[in-house]
Design a protein around this motif. Structure first.
Motif, PDB file in Angstrom:
ATOM      1  N   ASN A   1      -5.393  -1.080   2.627  1.00  0.00           N
ATOM      2  CA  ASN A   1      -5.854  -2.103   1.235  1.00  0.00           C
ATOM      3  C   ASN A   1      -6.243  -3.793   1.428  1.00  0.00           C
ATOM      4  O   ASN A   1      -6.151  -4.686   0.961  1.00  0.00           O
ATOM      5  N   GLY A   2      -7.573  -3.383   2.495  1.00  0.00           N
ATOM      6  CA  GLY A   2      -8.102  -4.249   3.024  1.00  0.00           C
ATOM      7  C   GLY A   2      -7.865  -5.140   3.455  1.00  0.00           C
ATOM      8  O   GLY A   2      -8.028  -6.875   3.746  1.00  0.00           O
ATOM      9  N   MET A   3      -6.638  -5.057   4.136  1.00  0.00           N
ATOM     10  CA  MET A   3      -5.554  -5.543   5.290  1.00  0.00           C
ATOM     11  C   MET A   3      -4.305  -6.099   4.552  1.00  0.00           C
ATOM     12  O   MET A   3      -3.180  -6.778   5.646  1.00  0.00           O
ATOM     13  N   LEU A   4      -4.218  -6.112   3.325  1.00  0.00           N
ATOM     14  CA  LEU A   4      -3.421  -6.835   2.729  1.00  0.00           C
ATOM     15  C   LEU A   4      -1.583  -6.110   2.989  1.00  0.00           C
ATOM     16  O   LEU A   4      -1.808  -4.664   3.280  1.00  0.00           O
ATOM     17  N   PRO A   5      -0.285  -6.183   3.338  1.00  0.00           N
ATOM     18  CA  PRO A   5       0.443  -5.312   3.860  1.00  0.00           C
ATOM     19  C   PRO A   5       1.388  -4.732   2.749  1.00  0.00           C
ATOM     20  O   PRO A   5       0.962  -4.889   1.170  1.00  0.00           O
ATOM     21  N   ILE A   6       1.842  -3.917   2.950  1.00  0.00           N
ATOM     22  CA  ILE A   6       2.539  -3.026   1.782  1.00  0.00           C
ATOM     23  C   ILE A   6       3.568  -3.877   0.953  1.00  0.00           C
ATOM     24  O   ILE A   6       3.680  -3.975  -0.586  1.00  0.00           O
ATOM     25  N   ALA A   7       4.481  -4.857   2.103  1.00  0.00           N
ATOM     26  CA  ALA A   7       5.589  -6.105   1.727  1.00  0.00           C
ATOM     27  C   ALA A   7       5.500  -6.293   3.000  1.00  0.00           C
ATOM     28  O   ALA A   7       5.751  -5.797   3.603  1.00  0.00           O
ATOM     29  N   CYS A   8       6.019  -7.312   2.404  1.00  0.00           N
ATOM     30  CA  CYS A   8       6.602  -8.748   3.559  1.00  0.00           C
ATOM     31  C   CYS A   8       8.216  -9.084   3.447  1.00  0.00           C
ATOM     32  O   CYS A   8       8.579  -9.374   2.290  1.00  0.00           O
TER      33      CYS A   8
END
Length: 275
Positions: free
Chosen positions: A171-178
């Motif tokens: 995902n372009g380095m974006l997290p699944i969730a934080c």
């Protein structure tokens, strides 16, 4: 309720380490495109509209989403997963993390296989890390995040005219969730948030000016837990003992689980699953 950009800026400034000149960061932020603004007192570039937040590190650009999503307190993640499958990633101490190239703490990858049509819909965290000299509990949504990210060493994609590239994260380095560490530390319940990006994700794109394409391919065999933003000590899950002149790991542990649910929209399934 979504925090205002002013409150977010204050939160980020309090948690960030020493920043370089404002002029330098404003110039860097403009390279990310329209909408990115420098947050004074930090080293971060933030897009208020999308939440996309970036910072330059020794390992390159680190990317996240701020503010972290609101969710709900839970004492039974398995029940909150409903008809899905609740998968426990583990319970991790600070010493279970190692530094990645972006100077963030990161666990070893955990295999999380999915069935056709399944996706991560929620992430639950409980516990949290703290300086044992000054334990506290606030339950606030600050910017010292713990995040679940996807990795998949089996995927290679074209990289211009060079050799194929394995994206380090999905995902372009974006997290699944934080989840904010401050939200859960010392609290008697876990906190569940909705996923903000896909696991597994599907990747495809153009290779050249003639619009030749690669993919689509599935990305997502494993998950890792990382630190995200915050002070330099938090990013490395440590504190500095002045008396002993030594860095020590933060106290506490974090337990992390994800909910895998079966989607109802099966029409978009463009490629065989690469598992």
């Amino acid at each position: 309720m979504k925090p205002s950009s002013a409150l977010l800026a204050i939160s980020l400034a309090l948690l960030a380490g020493p920043a370089a000149s404002a002029v330098e960061y404003v110039r860097v932020c403009s390279l990310y495109g329209a909408g990115f603004e420098y947050i004074p007192g930090t080293d971060m570039c933030h897009n208020v509209t999308t939440g996309d937040t970036r910072v330059q590190t020794e390992g390159g650009t680190w990317r996240g989403l701020l503010p972290y999503p609101d969710g709900k307190w839970t004492t039974a993640p398995v029940l909150d997963c409903g008809f899905g499958r609740s998968i426990t990633l583990g319970t991790f101490a600070a010493t279970d993390f190692t530094l990645n190239p972006w100077r963030r703490a990161q666990t070893q990858p955990i295999d999380v296989p999915t069935r056709s049509g399944e996706f991560v819909s929620k992430v639950t965290m409980s516990g949290g890390f703290y300086d044992p000299r000054v334990p506290n509990r606030s339950g606030i949504n600050a910017s010292n995040g713990l995040c679940v990210r996807s990795v998949d060493p089996s995927v290679s994609i074209p990289d211009g005219g060079g050799p194929p590239l394995n994206p380090v994260f999905g995902n372009g380095m974006l997290p699944i969730a934080c989840v904010s560490n401050s939200r859960i530390t010392g609290m008697p319940a876990g906190y569940t948030v909705p996923a903000q990006s896909a696991y597994p994700s599907i990747m495809s794109g153009f290779i050249d000016a003639e619009q030749n394409t690669y993919g689509p391919v599935y990305y997502g065999r494993q998950l890792v837990v990382t630190t995200d933003f915050g002070s330099a000590d938090f990013l490395q899950l440590q504190y500095f003992d002045v008396a002993a002149q030594v860095a020590r790991p933060l106290a506490g542990k974090v337990s992390v689980s994800v909910c895998l649910e079966q989607g109802t929209n099966q029409r978009f399934d463009p490629a065989p699953r690469l598992r």
